[in-house]
Write a protein that holds these residues in place. Sequence first.
Motif, short mmCIF file in Angstrom:
data_model
loop_
_atom_site.label_atom_id
_atom_site.label_comp_id
_atom_site.label_asym_id
_atom_site.label_seq_id
_atom_site.Cartn_x
_atom_site.Cartn_y
_atom_site.Cartn_z
N ALA A 27 48.91 -9.51 42.83
CA ALA A 27 49.24 -9.49 41.40
C ALA A 27 49.32 -10.88 40.82
N TRP A 56 52.13 -6.62 32.87
CA TRP A 56 53.35 -5.85 33.03
C TRP A 56 53.47 -4.77 31.95
N ASP A 57 54.23 -3.74 32.24
CA ASP A 57 54.58 -2.79 31.19
C ASP A 57 55.84 -3.28 30.47
N LYS A 61 57.35 -3.80 34.96
CA LYS A 61 56.65 -3.32 36.15
C LYS A 61 55.20 -3.79 36.13
N LEU A 63 51.44 -3.59 36.40
CA LEU A 63 50.45 -2.53 36.29
C LEU A 63 49.08 -2.96 36.81
N LEU A 150 46.65 -2.05 39.60
CA LEU A 150 47.39 -2.02 40.86
C LEU A 150 48.31 -0.81 40.99
N ASP A 151 48.71 -0.26 39.86
CA ASP A 151 49.60 0.91 39.87
C ASP A 151 48.75 2.17 39.68
N ASP A 152 48.68 3.00 40.70
CA ASP A 152 47.85 4.22 40.64
C ASP A 152 48.28 5.16 39.51
N LYS A 153 49.53 5.05 39.09
CA LYS A 153 50.04 5.93 38.05
C LYS A 153 49.90 5.31 36.64
N ALA A 154 49.36 4.13 36.57
CA ALA A 154 49.23 3.46 35.27
C ALA A 154 48.27 4.23 34.37
#
Length: 492
Positions: A27, A56-57, A61, A63, A150-154
């Motif tokens: 990241a 970041w969100d 976090k 993302l 990087l975040d699969d749920k993004a």
Amino acid sequence: MKFRFLFMFLVLSGYGTVSMAQRVPEADSAVTTKHQVSSGGQRFAYTAKTGTQPVWDDKGKVLAAVNYTYYTRDDVRDLGKRPLVISFNGGPGSASVWMQLAYTGPRLLNIDDEGYPVQPYGFKENPYTILDVADIIYVNPVNTGYSRILDDKADRTLFFGTNADIRYLAEWLNTFVTRHNRWTSPKYLIGESYGTTRVSGLALELQNAQWMYLNGVILVSPTDLGIKREGAIEKALRLPYFTAAAWYHQQLSPQLQGRDLEDLLTEVEAFTLDKVLPAIARGYSINPGEKAAIIEKMSAYTSLSTTVIAQHNLDISTSFFWKELMRSEGFTVGRLDSRYLGLDLKDGGERPDYNAELTSWLHSFTPAINYYMMNELGYKTDVKYNMFGSVHPWDRSNDNTGASLRQAMAANPYLHVMVQAGYYDGATDYFNAKYNMWQMDPSGKLANRMSFKGYRSGHMMYLRKDDLMQATKDIRDFIRASTPKEGQPAKY
């Protein structure tokens, strides 16, 4: 013990910052290297920093990781007066490799003087880099270059859309400028192709949401910037590009072929606006004799037959033109740069089988950027460098980027705009680039801060050596002209 040995091996091998043993980027990472280059009559040292910075969100976090390369001249004492050029390419899923390795950066792709691939693949010093007058950052938006979610749920819609792209990149740039202490530097955006949509929107987003004001925006081979042109205007504006491509391939009559290109294009532009546009708008109501005269003139200016033009009701699509111009000689011409020739399976048909110019460019750029990143910049990773990444579906709705750029200029008296376009570009043609300027500022109140530069090549006009020399000079001149005198206020 075995784990400790492996860890020490990785550190000593130089893989402590960017690991070869991963398929997604870190990241937040950076590798810094030192180099030299000659440009502007000087030889000087510079630093290259390449790595990733997070997205970041709202809750902090991570993302995604956005990959960049940042070049700074070493002997600069006052960063506050040193211009910073922020560079984007297009696509919208394209990496920033094109301008980094062939236009403004300190290293230059190994190609011939017209832009064609040569072996051995690689790069050399760029004696025309603008690093003598400005520092440069090349940004790879999410899923281009080494950048990845990087975040699969993004939520993918946070990245893949005209306005989403602008919003997250503006926030990302705020962080970058803060980290590198560049808030007081004169700042410039340069974008190519869809990158012009991106930087036009960023000019206002940075100003309104990040309170970051620019000195200049450079639009290289601009898109339509959300400026509508359906119907007759869309059909008519293609003609000057057709003339340029036909002139390059020596398809015009000896009388027209003997004219200087730019002199001829001035004539064709006037004919387009004064004759072709109203003729198309009038449709079947036009006088048959007048229509026949216009078809004859269009035929002369394009080398296409009067029969073909009449059969198409004066509406020649660009894809058909790429197939038709050199059909009798067994060639197609390139979309993004019509100097390039292609070979189709069949001479018949309505459009070329492939883009001759793009295959040529990928041929030379792909090995060069991969070798450059690992061997010169020391960025060692197993993450694939995406020349083109998956960013679909891309939300193109509510594209008001041309209007946004005008609004940013109106609110910021320091802000200047320069357009650079190649005459042989059939995808984002030069005459449509001029039309953008006219429609962005129909009153003419901003005209003294807008300029147009044309070049005798295509979409990536800098691939041709003569145009590279002129275009980089034009950027230097633009930066100097848009840098206010010390103490000069931003006011009307």
